[in-house]
Design an enzyme around this catalytic site. Structure first.
Site, short mmCIF file in Angstrom:
data_model
loop_
_atom_site.label_atom_id
_atom_site.label_comp_id
_atom_site.label_asym_id
_atom_site.label_seq_id
_atom_site.Cartn_x
_atom_site.Cartn_y
_atom_site.Cartn_z
N GLU A 80 0.62 -1.31 -14.28
CA GLU A 80 0.15 -2.29 -13.30
C GLU A 80 -0.94 -1.72 -12.39
O GLU A 80 -1.81 -2.47 -11.91
CB GLU A 80 1.30 -2.83 -12.46
CG GLU A 80 2.27 -3.74 -13.23
CD GLU A 80 3.35 -2.99 -13.98
OE1 GLU A 80 3.32 -1.73 -13.99
OE2 GLU A 80 4.24 -3.64 -14.56
N PHE A 142 18.57 -7.58 -9.26
CA PHE A 142 17.85 -6.75 -10.23
C PHE A 142 16.33 -6.94 -10.08
O PHE A 142 15.85 -8.07 -10.05
CB PHE A 142 18.28 -7.14 -11.65
CG PHE A 142 17.55 -6.36 -12.71
CD1 PHE A 142 17.68 -4.98 -12.81
CD2 PHE A 142 16.70 -7.01 -13.61
CE1 PHE A 142 16.99 -4.25 -13.77
CE2 PHE A 142 16.00 -6.29 -14.58
CZ PHE A 142 16.15 -4.90 -14.65
N GLN A 143 15.65 -5.86 -9.95
CA GLN A 143 14.18 -5.83 -9.79
C GLN A 143 13.72 -6.61 -8.57
O GLN A 143 12.66 -7.22 -8.58
CB GLN A 143 13.47 -6.30 -11.06
CG GLN A 143 13.66 -5.30 -12.21
CD GLN A 143 12.75 -5.53 -13.39
OE1 GLN A 143 12.41 -6.67 -13.70
NE2 GLN A 143 12.37 -4.46 -14.06
N LYS A 192 11.25 -16.99 -9.12
CA LYS A 192 11.32 -17.61 -10.45
C LYS A 192 11.75 -19.09 -10.39
O LYS A 192 11.31 -19.91 -11.19
CB LYS A 192 12.31 -16.81 -11.31
CG LYS A 192 12.10 -16.95 -12.80
CD LYS A 192 12.91 -15.93 -13.57
CE LYS A 192 12.71 -16.08 -15.07
NZ LYS A 192 13.48 -15.08 -15.81
N MET A 503 -11.98 19.36 -6.83
CA MET A 503 -12.28 19.16 -5.41
C MET A 503 -11.28 19.93 -4.54
O MET A 503 -11.64 20.46 -3.49
CB MET A 503 -12.25 17.66 -5.07
CG MET A 503 -12.80 17.34 -3.71
SD MET A 503 -14.52 17.92 -3.53
CE MET A 503 -15.43 16.39 -3.72
C1 LIG Z 1 -3.92 9.54 -6.38
C2 LIG Z 1 -4.51 10.74 -5.73
N1 LIG Z 1 -3.77 11.87 -5.61
C3 LIG Z 1 -4.31 12.98 -5.05
C4 LIG Z 1 -5.59 12.97 -4.58
C5 LIG Z 1 -6.19 14.21 -3.90
N2 LIG Z 1 -7.31 14.73 -4.69
C6 LIG Z 1 -8.58 14.46 -4.38
S1 LIG Z 1 -9.67 15.11 -5.46
C7 LIG Z 1 -8.46 15.80 -6.36
C8 LIG Z 1 -8.78 16.58 -7.58
C9 LIG Z 1 -9.36 15.76 -8.65
O1 LIG Z 1 -9.39 16.51 -9.84
P1 LIG Z 1 -10.16 16.00 -11.11
O2 LIG Z 1 -9.82 14.60 -11.41
O3 LIG Z 1 -9.95 16.97 -12.20
O4 LIG Z 1 -11.65 15.97 -10.63
P2 LIG Z 1 -12.66 17.12 -10.19
O5 LIG Z 1 -12.53 17.27 -8.71
O6 LIG Z 1 -12.28 18.38 -10.92
O7 LIG Z 1 -13.98 16.59 -10.60
C10 LIG Z 1 -7.20 15.52 -5.80
C11 LIG Z 1 -5.91 16.03 -6.34
C12 LIG Z 1 -6.31 11.76 -4.71
N3 LIG Z 1 -7.56 11.63 -4.27
N4 LIG Z 1 -5.76 10.69 -5.32
#
Ligand SMILES: Cc1ncc(C[n+]2csc(CCOP(=O)(O)OP(=O)(O)O)c2C)c(N)n1
Length: 593
Positions: A80, A142-143, A192, A503
């Site tokens: 979803e 449920f749900q 529902k 990042m």
């Molecule tokens: C749902 C979610 N969880 C955690 C984060 C924190 N976060 C920001 S950037 C990042 C790393 C992203 O890694 P990747 O997708 O491999 O991209 P890269 O930075 O290596 O290009 C994280 C964990 C986020 N932005 N969104």
């Protein structure tokens, strides 16, 4: 298949009406309303919806059964969250609310991230959620989950349907609310018994509730006149073009005004594409990872015309140091945004395109800004967006972004995940047209890219769609590639694979003394094989020579492709204004932080 079923029902309907007058015999596209669920679908049809995204389940089954009888195409997603992001991207690209559907409980809670994402970026979506029968609400049935309670803070408005006779109106109103004024997400929760209840209610056109305060299209003329005078008297003017320019279809007004009066333009991240980046007056994106030129110009401007921007913290840095010497003209459709973060000297609440036309008409003299344009050109020379690409290092991600940009048409839509790859996609792709940047700007949701590419492609089937993903982001929602295969959507997913959650690794290096805790994976799945397992074309590029070859193969292939680009894991995103810093104190490398 849906179309076939709709035809079958229409045939049944037309044979039932045999012998009647020619008008009533005519087969219409509109569903024949017999119950609340039909009424929900009739409301969508009346609103012009032709596609929905979602997953079914017990509580929403009546609505899916009504969809079976409709001409609306439903795209079943894997999760979803994917449905919400696909609907969100559909909304960005088409300008009309995207529709996400889910069952009660986990179906609804799985939508929540996507709804919050849409809320942060003012993206128009309407979420239809199943709910347990009204008499069971509050029983921990449920749900059962309190979808209204959960989504109240992240929606423009939400509706708990109580009656089969009025549920269609609820949907029409939620649709109208999502698209009118400042756009955003709405929810209709559908018990529902309501969707199963008998009704023959006629659908109504979507319209926001009478109590909803849609700001008048025009801003106060006296303030417009004063703002126009300030523009004419400025010597260092800058236009800051935000996401509201894209949403409000005001790009043409911004473009012609900037060119007529020689005013340089900075865009926010959501505003990418609202002004052509290949134009001389474009200074690029401002803010945390914006260009040096844009951030210098924001800091040294004596007049800032901010249009459709909420001046968020990633743009402003420390508000005390933001545009300190500038008079601020703020145009926004939402009066609540004006002077929220940055005090406006000329508050102009209204529709971006209309207010820009007012400003244009009132501005009879151009500012004397030749020296200022020379200065911004000088900054462009001083702070070019460049990167080193030594042959003894793995491929640089910026090279991949540029190569894909070059290989695709100007109107290509770019969707992204969140991380370093999102920033490189923002920085190194040249955005020329509005509605080509489809990203999670405000919430920063990893995993947004692949489902968003699906929604974008459905909204614009004849346009090239590229998704940039990180390896981490791809692993969150990459299974949605199975949907692209099933729906035969010709999208290209470019994974900028650094085998890091990059990042995080970059911030650990910069702000946590290089303690790379849990950010170095040094192993990721074979993404090309994974793509093939889903039925997509899987490609890998390990070197500079392989980059164009992989891109060509992906673009030639008629169907979804995933390219696993193995990039330099040590590459960082610069320039960077550290959180809460001053925009003109951007770092060009880690040592500058
Ligand atoms: C749902 C979610 N969880 C955690 C984060 C924190 N976060 C920001 S950037 C990042 C790393 C992203 O890694 P990747 O997708 O491999 O991209 P890269 O930075 O290596 O290009 C994280 C964990 C986020 N932005 N969104």
């Amino acid at each position: 298949m849906t179309e076939q079923h709709a035809q079958q029902r229409n045939e049944e309907q037309s044979s039932e009406t045999e012998g009647q007058s020619p008008e009533t015999e005519e087969v219409t596209d509109q569903i024949d309303v017999q119950n609340g669920a039909d009424s929900v679908i009739a409301a969508l049809e009346t609103a012009g919806v032709n596609t929905t995204f979602g997953i079914q389940g017990g509580a929403i089954m009546p609505v899916f059964d009504a969809l079976y009888h409709s001409n609306i195409t439903h795209i079943s997603m894997s999760h979803e969250q994917g449905a919400a992001h696909a609907a969100d991207a559909y909304g960005i690209v088409s300008g009309k609310p995207g529709v996400a559907m889910a069952t009660s409980g986990p179906g609804a809670t799985n939508l929540v991230t996507g709804i919050a994402d849409a809320s942060m970026d003012s993206d128009p979506i309407i979420a239809l959620t199943g709910q347990v029968t009204s008499d069971m609400v509050g029983n921990d049935a449920f749900q059962e989950t309190d979808t209204i309670g959960i989504t109240a803070p992240i929606t423009k408005g939400n509706y708990f349907a109580t009656d089969a006779d009025t549920v269609g109106e609820d949907v029409s109103e939620a649709f109208g609310l999502a698209q009118e004024g400042r756009q955003g997400p709405t929810v209709v929760d559908l018990p529902k018994d309501v969707t199963q209840g008998d009704t023959d209610a006629e659908p109504v056109e979507p319209r926001a509730p009478a109590t909803h305060d849609v700001p008048t299209a025009e801003a106060d003329q006296e303030t417009v006149d004063a703002a126009a005078e300030a523009i004419a008297n400025a010597n260092k003017p800058v236009i800051l073009s935000g996401g509201g320019v894209v949403k409000g279809d005001a790009s043409e007004e911004i473009r012609s005004f900037a060119i007529e009066h020689g005013i340089p333009v900075v865009t926010t991240m959501p505003g990418l594409g609202s002004f052509p980046e290949d134009h001389d007056l474009s200074l690029g994106m401002g803010g945390m990872h914006g260009t040096g030129t844009a951030n210098m110009a924001l800091t040294h401007a004596d007049l800032l015309l901010g249009v459709g921007t909420r001046f968020d913290d990633r743009l402003t840095g420390d508000v005390k140091t933001f545009a300190p010497g500038a008079e601020i003209i703020h145009v926004d459709i939402d009066p609540a945004e004006i002077s929220k973060n940055i005090r406006a000297d000329y508050p102009l609440a209204g529709d971006a395109a209309t207010v820009m036309q007012q400003i244009d008409a009132a501005t009879t003299e151009s500012p004397d800004a030749a020296d200022w344009r020379e200065q911004t050109d000088e900054w462009k020379r001083q702070y070019p967006m460049e990167y080193d690409a030594p042959e003894d290092r793995p491929v640089k991600p910026q090279f991949v972004v540029e190569a894909l940009d070059e290989a695709t048409p100007d109107d290509t839509i770019v969707a992204t995940g969140v991380g370093q790859h999102q920033m490189w996609a923002a920085q190194y792709w040249t955005y020329r047209e509005p509605r080509t940047w489809v990203s999670s700007n405000g919430l920063g949701t990893m995993g947004y890219g692949v489902p968003a590419a699906i929604g974008a492609k459905v909204a614009a089937p004849d346009t090239e769609v590229v998704a940039f993903e990180g390896d981490g982001s791809f692993l969150m929602t990459g299974q949605e590639i199975s949907v692209a295969v099933r729906e035969e959507l010709d999208i290209t997913v470019a994974i900028l694979n650094n085998e890091y959650v990059g990042m995080i690794r970059q911030w650990q290096d910069a702000f946590y003394e290089e303690r790379r805790y849990q950010s170095e994976w040094s192993w990721t799945p074979d993404f090309a094989k994974l793509a093939e397992a889903y039925g997509a074309q899987g490609l890998t590029a390990m070197s500079y020579e392989e980059v164009p070859e992989a891109i060509e193969a992906a673009l030639e292939y008629d169907g979804p492709s995933v390219i696993d680009f193995h990039i330099d894991p040590e590459e960082d995103v610069y320039p960077m204004v550290p959180s809460g810093g001053a925009n003109d104190q951007f770092a060009l490398e880690e040592d500058h932080l």
